[in-house]
Every structure is written in C-alpha cells, then in structure tokens.
Design an enzyme around this catalytic site. Structure first.
Site, PDB file in Angstrom:
ATOM      1  N   ALA A  60      51.923 -40.026   2.766  1.00 63.21           N
ATOM      2  CA  ALA A  60      52.046 -39.176   4.069  1.00 63.21           C
ATOM      3  C   ALA A  60      50.623 -39.191   4.560  1.00 63.21           C
ATOM      4  O   ALA A  60      49.644 -39.424   3.956  1.00 63.21           O
ATOM      5  CB  ALA A  60      52.205 -37.605   3.808  1.00 63.21           C
ATOM      6  N   LEU A  93      49.149 -32.861   0.987  1.00 65.19           N
ATOM      7  CA  LEU A  93      49.954 -34.120   1.539  1.00 65.19           C
ATOM      8  C   LEU A  93      50.168 -34.980   0.392  1.00 65.19           C
ATOM      9  O   LEU A  93      49.259 -35.447  -0.216  1.00 65.19           O
ATOM     10  CB  LEU A  93      49.473 -34.574   2.963  1.00 65.19           C
ATOM     11  CG  LEU A  93      49.641 -34.122   4.248  1.00 65.19           C
ATOM     12  CD1 LEU A  93      48.542 -34.732   5.135  1.00 65.19           C
ATOM     13  CD2 LEU A  93      50.979 -33.870   4.829  1.00 65.19           C
ATOM     14  N   ASP A  94      51.356 -35.542   0.259  1.00 68.25           N
ATOM     15  CA  ASP A  94      51.612 -36.626  -0.777  1.00 68.25           C
ATOM     16  C   ASP A  94      50.696 -37.927  -0.317  1.00 68.25           C
ATOM     17  O   ASP A  94      50.667 -38.029   0.867  1.00 68.25           O
ATOM     18  CB  ASP A  94      53.086 -37.041  -0.797  1.00 68.25           C
ATOM     19  CG  ASP A  94      53.806 -36.048  -1.290  1.00 68.25           C
ATOM     20  OD1 ASP A  94      53.345 -35.197  -1.958  1.00 68.25           O
ATOM     21  OD2 ASP A  94      55.187 -35.845  -1.108  1.00 68.25           O
ATOM     22  N   PRO A  95      50.466 -38.719  -1.255  1.00 69.48           N
ATOM     23  CA  PRO A  95      49.657 -39.979  -0.971  1.00 69.48           C
ATOM     24  C   PRO A  95      50.370 -40.825   0.240  1.00 69.48           C
ATOM     25  O   PRO A  95      49.621 -41.327   1.012  1.00 69.48           O
ATOM     26  CB  PRO A  95      49.681 -40.872  -2.451  1.00 69.48           C
ATOM     27  CG  PRO A  95      49.737 -39.475  -3.245  1.00 69.48           C
ATOM     28  CD  PRO A  95      50.678 -38.562  -2.548  1.00 69.48           C
ATOM     29  N   ARG A 133      61.017 -34.100   2.282  1.00 65.50           N
ATOM     30  CA  ARG A 133      61.571 -35.328   1.707  1.00 65.50           C
ATOM     31  C   ARG A 133      63.107 -34.362   1.141  1.00 65.50           C
ATOM     32  O   ARG A 133      64.146 -35.365   0.953  1.00 65.50           O
ATOM     33  CB  ARG A 133      61.006 -35.920   0.261  1.00 65.50           C
ATOM     34  CG  ARG A 133      60.710 -34.748  -1.006  1.00 65.50           C
ATOM     35  CD  ARG A 133      60.155 -35.445  -2.105  1.00 65.50           C
ATOM     36  NE  ARG A 133      58.623 -35.513  -2.126  1.00 65.50           N
ATOM     37  CZ  ARG A 133      58.025 -36.256  -2.965  1.00 65.50           C
ATOM     38  NH1 ARG A 133      58.421 -36.819  -3.920  1.00 65.50           N
ATOM     39  NH2 ARG A 133      56.575 -36.411  -2.620  1.00 65.50           N
TER      40      ARG A 133
END
Length: 359
Positions: A64, A60-62, A216
C-alpha cells in the site's frame, strides 16, 4: 529476527540524511511509498527528525501507499487518541481471481474469471450497497490480529488454519470511481494473453470507513457477493481523520528539507504540525479559565459540566451517538491558547487523560 530478515530490512531501508537538530513535538504526515513497511518509514523518520521518539497512528501494508500519520516527541502520546479516526482509501479490485492473501502479493488459489458483460451497473451497485453501512467483517487471515498471542499472519505462514471472528465496522462510502476494465491474467498473476490465461475485470473504488476495516477483506467479500471471487491489487490511503494526502510529504521531500535546513545558520529541524493545531483539528475545544488550567496541570479533575462549553473541531461537525460519547476526547486550552490537557467524561467528572503542559 532471522539473518535473512535482517538482510532484507537492510536492503529496503531508505537512505535519508540525519536532521541537524531534533524536530519540534508534533505530527508529520508522510506519503508512504510502495514496498516499505510502516516500521521502515518510522525508522527513516527517526533519522530525519533526529530523535528515537517517533510512532505511527495505524500501519499500512508494504504493497500500500499513501498517508501515514507519525507522532514526534510528545506527539507520540497523542497517537492513542488518533488511531481510531476514520480512514479513506482508493483501491483497485480484480474480480474473477482469488489469492491466498486476498491481495496481489499472494499466490492465485482460484481463477473463475469475470467479464464486463457479466457486471451490469445495477448488479455492481447492489453488491457495493450490500457492503456499505454498519457491517460485520471477518478480517483477513493474514492480518496482524493476535490469536492466543501470535499474529494471525504468522500462524498462516506456519501452515495453520486461521479463522478470525467477525467484528463490527462501518463503511461510510463505497463507490466506483472509474469504468470497469478488462484484464487478462496468467496463472502466475501476471497480465498476459497466453494459453493458460483467464479474463478478469479490474474496478477502481473509493472506500471511506471506520478504523479497523480491512480493505482487502472488503475486496474478498465483494468477489463473494458477485460470485466470481476477487482480490486487492492496489491500495492508497488518502485521509486519516482530518488529515489529507495533499498535505503529506514523501521521504524524498523530507530529505531535501533536512539537507536545506542543515545548511542554514540556525537549523530548526524537520517541520511538524504543532500539538495545538493537531488538537484543534482532531478534538473538541474547551476554553479553560486560569483556575481550570491550573487544576488540570496538577492532574486534578473538573466538574463534567465544563464539557458543555466545548466547541466542535475546526471544519467538522460532531456525530451524536452513544459510542462517540464514550470515546469523546476534549482538548483543554489555557487563556493564552496553550494546550494544557486532553480530557474525558468519567462519571460526574471531566478527568485529564493526558497532561501536555504540566508547568
């Protein structure tokens, strides 16, 4: 790693206690907070579980939050077969403003604006429908996909233009979860009503999709469909395969559990979902005879006909398609209920791809 990167990682590293004993092999479902990388959570879990053998089934991206599936001990060997599971997300998309990274962390590169009056229900529904089902999606240029051995996001940071090839993904469900709402955005991305502000529209959506989908990029393409541009402002993963956010633990919850466990006369380590339960929830189940279990323990294949006895995972129906048949994984259980191996159909044989009970 640069000194500045090491310092930044040290600043955000979660302060968690070390487990009194090594956690049992199994899965841990964690609710990742905003601001931490998936690797940060893995690092914290290594301390909580008192073992280095921790891995994850999809980052997961930071920015998120939400469900991060971690394997501990022998369960790390399961992760290869879980990364392809479908995912579900709750997301917020800002229509009318585009950023360099297609999310809230990037600089604004275009601000055409958008008004709720410009988005009748039928128009929004048409745009969401156009991005549903099997589609060809161009991943975000700041994704972790490697281009000639270098991550795409690193090439973008180095000032290079990155063009990634479209890849097939499936959007099982894409729908609004709330009424669109007005947002006034400044040139720096903050919410304000100053002289340089632009009116935008925020929408909340639910996305259920195949593995490999970039939400995104979905937000970017939704903005293109509507002709106003868009970017992702919030993202929360709520499900991975059969695992739901309701069974996830925060790092604070796990820390409290470890501290309580350490003070008990017989500590057991942080609680995990046992391998047998994971297999029953994720894969088809095959009840083996003693002879079949013995053969698999020695790495020997079985006749492919045994797979006809396999039953669907608990609470799930199987999808029949050539791709699903190719990726099919079956969990073989010994007569006593012990998980022996994961099998795949290869030619005339059912071959063990992972033996978990070699004794």
């Amino acid at each position: 790693m640069k000194a500045s990167e090491r310092a930044d990682r040290a600043r955000r590293r979660p302060d968690v206690p070390r487990g009194a004993v090594t956690a049992a092999d199994g899965l841990l479902v964690v609710d990742k907070p905003q601001g931490l990388t998936s690797h940060d959570v893995v690092g914290a879990t290594r301390r909580l579980a008192a073992t280095r053998k921790v891995g994850h089934a999809g980052t997961l991206d930071p920015m998120a939050t939400g469900l991060l599936l971690l394997g501990i001990g022998r369960a790390t060997r399961f992760l290869t077969y879980l990364v392809g599971a479908d995912k579900t997300y709750e997301a917020t998309v800002r229509l009318g403003v585009e950023t360099a990274t297609e999310d809230a962390d990037g600089e604004i590169v275009a601000a055409r604006g958008c008004r709720i009056a410009d988005l009748p229900e039928a128009r929004l529904h048409e745009a969401l429908t156009a991005l549903s089902g099997p589609i060809q999606q161009v991943p975000s240029a700041v994704s972790a996909i490697k281009v000639d051995g270098v991550r795409a996001y690193q090439r973008v940071r180095d000032g290079q233009d990155v063009e990634l090839q479209a890849r097939p993904v499936t959007i099982h469900e894409l729908r609004l979860t709330a009424e669109p709402r007005k947002a006034i955005v400044e040139a720096d991305g903050t919410l304000s009503d100053g002289p340089d502000s632009v009116q935008a529209v925020d929408i909340d959506i639910l996305v259920s999709c195949s593995s490999g989908t970039y939400v995104r990029a979905l937000a970017r393409d939704l903005g293109r469909e509507l002709g106003c541009g868009a970017h992702l402002t919030a993202l929360r993963r709520t499900a991975v395969g059969p695992f739901d956010i309701d069974e996830a633990h925060t790092l604070a919850d796990l820390s409290a559990q470890v501290e309580t466990d350490a003070s008990s006369p017989e500590p057991h380590g942080v609680s995990t979902i046992p391998l047998e339960e994971v297999a029953r929830r994720c894969f088809e189940r095959l009840a083996l005879t003693e002879g079949e279990a013995r053969a698999l323990r020695y790495g020997q294949p079985l006749d492919a006909e045994v797979l006809e006895r396999a039953e669907a995972p608990e609470g799930r129906r199987l999808q029949a398609s050539p791709k699903m048949a190719e990726l099919r994984v079956v969990a073989g259980f010994a007569p006593g209920g012990r998980l022996v191996a994961l099998l795949r159909h290869q030619g005339p044989r059912a071959r063990p791809v992972l033996v978990l009970d070699p004794d």
